[in-house]
Design a protein around this motif. Structure first.
Motif, PDB file in Angstrom:
ATOM      1  N   GLU A 243     -15.715 -21.201  -9.785  1.00 60.36           N
ATOM      2  CA  GLU A 243     -16.909 -21.904  -9.310  1.00 60.36           C
ATOM      3  C   GLU A 243     -16.623 -22.582  -7.967  1.00 60.36           C
ATOM      4  O   GLU A 243     -17.476 -22.627  -7.081  1.00 60.36           O
ATOM      5  CB  GLU A 243     -17.376 -22.927 -10.355  1.00 60.36           C
ATOM      6  CG  GLU A 243     -18.771 -23.430 -10.048  1.00 60.36           C
ATOM      7  CD  GLU A 243     -19.488 -24.018 -11.248  1.00 60.36           C
ATOM      8  OE1 GLU A 243     -18.811 -24.494 -12.176  1.00 60.36           O
ATOM      9  OE2 GLU A 243     -20.735 -24.021 -11.232  1.00 60.36           O
TER      10      GLU A 243
ATOM     11  N   ASP B 198     -17.087 -20.051  -5.421  1.00 65.43           N
ATOM     12  CA  ASP B 198     -18.520 -19.809  -5.194  1.00 65.43           C
ATOM     13  C   ASP B 198     -19.094 -20.844  -4.231  1.00 65.43           C
ATOM     14  O   ASP B 198     -19.843 -20.522  -3.318  1.00 65.43           O
ATOM     15  CB  ASP B 198     -19.297 -19.880  -6.516  1.00 65.43           C
ATOM     16  CG  ASP B 198     -19.114 -18.619  -7.344  1.00 65.43           C
ATOM     17  OD1 ASP B 198     -18.680 -17.600  -6.764  1.00 65.43           O
ATOM     18  OD2 ASP B 198     -19.404 -18.658  -8.555  1.00 65.43           O
ATOM     19  N   VAL B 199     -18.738 -22.098  -4.459  1.00 70.27           N
ATOM     20  CA  VAL B 199     -19.293 -23.157  -3.615  1.00 70.27           C
ATOM     21  C   VAL B 199     -18.724 -23.071  -2.205  1.00 70.27           C
ATOM     22  O   VAL B 199     -19.466 -23.085  -1.225  1.00 70.27           O
ATOM     23  CB  VAL B 199     -18.993 -24.555  -4.202  1.00 70.27           C
ATOM     24  CG1 VAL B 199     -19.576 -25.638  -3.304  1.00 70.27           C
ATOM     25  CG2 VAL B 199     -19.576 -24.683  -5.599  1.00 70.27           C
TER      26      VAL B 199
ATOM     27  N   ASP C 138     -20.481 -22.965   1.414  1.00 69.84           N
ATOM     28  CA  ASP C 138     -20.346 -24.130   2.278  1.00 69.84           C
ATOM     29  C   ASP C 138     -18.923 -24.680   2.200  1.00 69.84           C
ATOM     30  O   ASP C 138     -18.584 -25.441   1.303  1.00 69.84           O
ATOM     31  CB  ASP C 138     -21.351 -25.223   1.882  1.00 69.84           C
ATOM     32  CG  ASP C 138     -21.316 -26.387   2.856  1.00 69.84           C
ATOM     33  OD1 ASP C 138     -20.491 -26.354   3.800  1.00 69.84           O
ATOM     34  OD2 ASP C 138     -22.100 -27.331   2.678  1.00 69.84           O
TER      35      ASP C 138
ATOM     36  N   GLU D 192     -18.000 -28.727   2.236  1.00 67.28           N
ATOM     37  CA  GLU D 192     -18.185 -29.684   1.140  1.00 67.28           C
ATOM     38  C   GLU D 192     -16.939 -30.572   1.060  1.00 67.28           C
ATOM     39  O   GLU D 192     -15.819 -30.081   1.112  1.00 67.28           O
ATOM     40  CB  GLU D 192     -18.334 -28.930  -0.194  1.00 67.28           C
ATOM     41  CG  GLU D 192     -19.626 -28.167  -0.347  1.00 67.28           C
ATOM     42  CD  GLU D 192     -20.773 -29.036  -0.850  1.00 67.28           C
ATOM     43  OE1 GLU D 192     -20.622 -30.276  -0.883  1.00 67.28           O
ATOM     44  OE2 GLU D 192     -21.821 -28.456  -1.188  1.00 67.28           O
TER      45      GLU D 192
ATOM     46  N   ASP E 238     -17.490 -34.471  -3.126  1.00 70.66           N
ATOM     47  CA  ASP E 238     -18.727 -33.783  -3.525  1.00 70.66           C
ATOM     48  C   ASP E 238     -18.435 -32.557  -4.386  1.00 70.66           C
ATOM     49  O   ASP E 238     -19.178 -32.243  -5.308  1.00 70.66           O
ATOM     50  CB  ASP E 238     -19.537 -33.371  -2.293  1.00 70.66           C
ATOM     51  CG  ASP E 238     -20.296 -34.553  -1.698  1.00 70.66           C
ATOM     52  OD1 ASP E 238     -20.456 -35.563  -2.422  1.00 70.66           O
ATOM     53  OD2 ASP E 238     -20.712 -34.475  -0.532  1.00 70.66           O
TER      54      ASP E 238
ATOM     55  N   ARG F  72     -17.793 -33.809  -7.844  1.00 75.87           N
ATOM     56  CA  ARG F  72     -19.039 -34.161  -8.547  1.00 75.87           C
ATOM     57  C   ARG F  72     -19.753 -32.915  -9.041  1.00 75.87           C
ATOM     58  O   ARG F  72     -20.240 -32.863 -10.162  1.00 75.87           O
ATOM     59  CB  ARG F  72     -19.966 -34.924  -7.588  1.00 75.87           C
ATOM     60  CG  ARG F  72     -19.440 -36.301  -7.200  1.00 75.87           C
ATOM     61  CD  ARG F  72     -20.382 -36.979  -6.216  1.00 75.87           C
ATOM     62  NE  ARG F  72     -19.899 -38.298  -5.856  1.00 75.87           N
ATOM     63  CZ  ARG F  72     -19.538 -38.653  -4.618  1.00 75.87           C
ATOM     64  NH1 ARG F  72     -19.641 -37.785  -3.626  1.00 75.87           N
ATOM     65  NH2 ARG F  72     -19.111 -39.865  -4.386  1.00 75.87           N
ATOM     66  N   GLN F  73     -19.815 -31.889  -8.213  1.00 77.68           N
ATOM     67  CA  GLN F  73     -20.554 -30.688  -8.597  1.00 77.68           C
ATOM     68  C   GLN F  73     -19.877 -29.891  -9.696  1.00 77.68           C
ATOM     69  O   GLN F  73     -20.527 -29.216 -10.470  1.00 77.68           O
ATOM     70  CB  GLN F  73     -20.741 -29.764  -7.384  1.00 77.68           C
ATOM     71  CG  GLN F  73     -21.658 -30.350  -6.332  1.00 77.68           C
ATOM     72  CD  GLN F  73     -21.752 -29.440  -5.125  1.00 77.68           C
ATOM     73  OE1 GLN F  73     -22.147 -28.303  -5.241  1.00 77.68           O
ATOM     74  NE2 GLN F  73     -21.380 -29.950  -3.973  1.00 77.68           N
ATOM     75  N   LEU F  74     -18.538 -29.971  -9.743  1.00 76.55           N
ATOM     76  CA  LEU F  74     -17.823 -29.167 -10.732  1.00 76.55           C
ATOM     77  C   LEU F  74     -17.458 -29.985 -11.955  1.00 76.55           C
ATOM     78  O   LEU F  74     -16.875 -29.472 -12.909  1.00 76.55           O
ATOM     79  CB  LEU F  74     -16.546 -28.568 -10.124  1.00 76.55           C
ATOM     80  CG  LEU F  74     -16.727 -27.746  -8.853  1.00 76.55           C
ATOM     81  CD1 LEU F  74     -15.421 -27.076  -8.461  1.00 76.55           C
ATOM     82  CD2 LEU F  74     -17.806 -26.694  -9.036  1.00 76.55           C
TER      83      LEU F  74
ATOM     84  N   ASP G 223     -36.038 -20.715   6.062  1.00 75.37           N
ATOM     85  CA  ASP G 223     -37.074 -20.777   5.039  1.00 75.37           C
ATOM     86  C   ASP G 223     -37.787 -22.122   5.084  1.00 75.37           C
ATOM     87  O   ASP G 223     -37.165 -23.159   4.983  1.00 75.37           O
ATOM     88  CB  ASP G 223     -36.438 -20.607   3.652  1.00 75.37           C
ATOM     89  CG  ASP G 223     -36.447 -19.159   3.221  1.00 75.37           C
ATOM     90  OD1 ASP G 223     -37.079 -18.362   3.929  1.00 75.37           O
ATOM     91  OD2 ASP G 223     -35.830 -18.851   2.194  1.00 75.37           O
TER      92      ASP G 223
ATOM     93  N   ARG H  74     -43.582 -26.035  -0.681  1.00 75.21           N
ATOM     94  CA  ARG H  74     -44.009 -26.576  -1.972  1.00 75.21           C
ATOM     95  C   ARG H  74     -44.742 -27.898  -1.751  1.00 75.21           C
ATOM     96  O   ARG H  74     -44.497 -28.593  -0.769  1.00 75.21           O
ATOM     97  CB  ARG H  74     -42.786 -26.836  -2.859  1.00 75.21           C
ATOM     98  CG  ARG H  74     -42.010 -25.591  -3.205  1.00 75.21           C
ATOM     99  CD  ARG H  74     -40.782 -25.911  -4.017  1.00 75.21           C
ATOM    100  NE  ARG H  74     -39.835 -26.760  -3.304  1.00 75.21           N
ATOM    101  CZ  ARG H  74     -38.841 -27.431  -3.875  1.00 75.21           C
ATOM    102  NH1 ARG H  74     -38.672 -27.368  -5.169  1.00 75.21           N
ATOM    103  NH2 ARG H  74     -38.027 -28.155  -3.154  1.00 75.21           N
TER     104      ARG H  74
END
Ligand SMILES: Cc1ncc(COP(=O)(O)O)c(C=O)c1O
Lengths: 379, 162
Positions: free
Chosen positions: B6, B9-10, B14, B17, B21, B24-26, B153, B157
């Motif tokens: 993972e 992947d991150v 990016d 990171e 951070d 925190r994400q993992l 993009d 929304r």
């Protein structure tokens, strides 16, 4: 103009006000959005384009394209759900239509419909439009917002005719495991309650698999399972959902559907077929991204000292800053330009909480968390 | 192992990171992230960290080309030996052995079409095993390193929705 009482009795949604406040400025980072930040997988979009190029713009059968119903039947089998594409699956214009059809098909005027709170804002108005009487059933932060039999009993839900059950939940992000659902299932069997299970976030759970109440003993015959393409496949604007249940139930819903909708959007059905056929990897990638954001947000909340239970589903966290949630959300928007939705918008049980959507890119999410931290420190 | 995967992947989307951070994400602690990164670097899984640059968007001379390369092997020389010679040129950005009509796919960059052409004819073509080169100058880049270069993009929304 003459407005029917049924409609007059339903107030404007509390979300509207925050939408208008947020729209007034252009520096807002919004964590108030209830839909994915991703676009639909490209393969699904091209399937829709192809179908248009080939001129496939007519109605489909009332139940929806046969091929789509077959793919749906196959897809939901991963949760142990077994439904026949012939007479047990109805493709609808969003899960929204499916909820509305179910209420109109199963609720007689004056019937009681139990709705656990906090919950998605459309259920109570939907019950009223169908002529039913909504009965709020509280869920609590100390139970991680799981629906309990004690709460059902205390609120008098034993006399209810229908229960709307939504897990993974909007707005809390709560999920229910098999043991917890079994207790609710037994309560529904004992009290002869029909269940409308809105499982639109079923594919978005983290660290455990979704369990559908319809798979529990005695429940299949009294449950309508609703799901759709909006959340898992990031297809909100294509408006496509479906309902599954025993033939008599689906037939009743189809009776309303065939007169009021004829069939769900054809272009969207082509996109959905392709989504189910080939976009599993894209869904998995989005789910992984949500999960990382979820952990990030929860970990930042804990660093700021903001109470929050560990939400394991959908793309919402539901922290509890305490005090007046609406004032908190307004001040946060005003002073830091971060939009969240006050929990009380989703019913009494949401008071004191905030719905924080992490369907937002990592960069914005980081900035929003920093701003929230500043806000909490300055307060 | 799952955390390692993972983490890759991150970082592959990016690399900037921060360790905090990433932690925190993992859902692991920062020390673990540092250790995993150190391991990945030591194992030669992570070779470096680069920006994805749209060179066409700055007024600077920058020309790239893809070169197809055919070679003839003999008893002493295999693909590895040939590759070892080619990778040493700083002009060569990437070198891959591929299946299909030719053997190697090379990406080269230079300041002008002349300098790239000269590099191919003076440095690559003369290598004894090389039998043929076909140079494709890159005219426009739409996506690189997994990033689309077109209009970013827009988020259309509604800012707050149920
Ligand atoms: C719990 C829940 N049910 C249903 C819907 C509506 O879904 P659809 O876009 O399929 O109508 C939403 C959308 O926010 C939701 O959160």
């Amino acid at each position: 103009m003459r407005i029917a009482d049924r409609v007059r009795s339903v107030p404007e949604s509390g979300i509207r006000k925050f939408f208008e406040l947020a729209e007034e400025r252009d520096d807002v980072i919004s964590l108030g959005v209830g839909e994915p930040d991703f676009s639909a997988p490209w393969a699904a979009r091209t399937a829709a384009i192809d179908s248009l190029e080939r001129g496939r713009t007519s109605y489909t059968s009332n139940l929806g394209k046969r091929e789509l119903r077959e793919y749906i039947a196959e897809d939901v089998s991963r949760w142990g759900l077994e439904y026949s594409p012939d007479e047990e699956i109805l493709v609808t214009t969003g899960a929204s239509e499916a909820v509305d059809l179910a209420l109109r098909a199963f609720v007689n005027p004056g019937d009681t419909v139990a709705v656990h709170e906090p919950s998605y804002i459309s259920y109570v108005p939907g019950v009223r439009f169908a002529g039913g009487e909504p009965l709020g059933v509280a869920t609590y932060a100390e139970d991680d917002f799981v629906l309990t039999v004690e709460s059902l009993q205390k609120s008098g839900a034993a006399d209810a005719d229908v229960l709307i059950l939504c897990y993974p939940n909007n707005p809390t992000g709560a999920v229910m495991n098999e043991r917890e659902l079994s207790a609710v299932a037994d309560f529904c069997v004992d009290n002869d309650i029909l269940v409308i299970a809105d499982e639109i976030y079923a594919a978005l759970t983290y660290g455990r698999e979704h369990v559908s109440i319809a798979t529990l003993p005695g429940m299949r015959e009294r449950t309508i399972v609703i799901n759709g393409f909006s959340k898992a496949f990031a297809m909100t604007g294509l408006r496509l959902g479906y309902a599954m249940g025993p033939p008599a139930g689906i037939d009743a819903m189809n009776r309303v559907h065939q007169y009021t909708m004829l069939s769900a959007p054809t272009t969207a059905q082509f996109a959905a077929i392709e989504a189910l056929r080939s976009c599993g990897d894209a869904v998995e990638e989005m789910r992984s991204a949500y999960n990382r954001r979820r952990r990030f947000v929860l970990s930042r909340f804990s660093e700021m000292g903001l109470d929050c239970f560990e939400a394991r589903g959908a793309f919402y966290a539901f922290p509890e800053p305490g005090g007046d949630d609406e004032a908190f959300a307004e001040d946060l928007l005003e002073s830091q330009g971060v939009a969240v939705v006050p929990g009380s918008v989703f019913g009494e049980g949401g008071r004191g909480h905030l719905r924080v959507s992490y369907a937002t890119g990592m960069r914005d999410l980081k900035e929003a968390m920093n701003r929230m931290e500043t806000f909490l420190t300055d307060r | 192992m799952a955390a390692k995967r993972e983490l890759l992947d991150v970082l592959s989307t990016d690399a900037r990171e921060s360790v905090d951070d990433l932690a925190r994400q993992l859902d692991v602690d920062p020390e673990t992230v540092e250790q995993l990164i150190a391991e990945l670097e030591a194992e030669g899984v992570i070779h470096g960290y680069q920006a994805v640059i749209d060179w066409d968007s700055i007024n600077d001379s920058h020309v790239s080309a893809f070169v197809e390369l055919n070679v003839e092997l003999d008893r002493e020389t295999g693909y590895e030996e040939i590759a070892d010679r080619i990778v040493k040129f700083p002009t060569v950005q990437s070198l891959r052995l591929v299946s299909g009509d030719y053997d190697f796919a090379i990406e080269v960059t230079g300041e002008s079409m002349q300098s790239v052409s000269r590099f191919i004819s003076e440095q690559i073509a003369p290598i004894p095993e090389v039998t043929q080169t076909v140079t494709h100058f890159i005219m426009d880049t739409y996506k690189d390193g997994g990033m689309e270069f077109g209009d970013r993009d827009r988020d259309d929304r509604l800012s707050v929705s149920p």
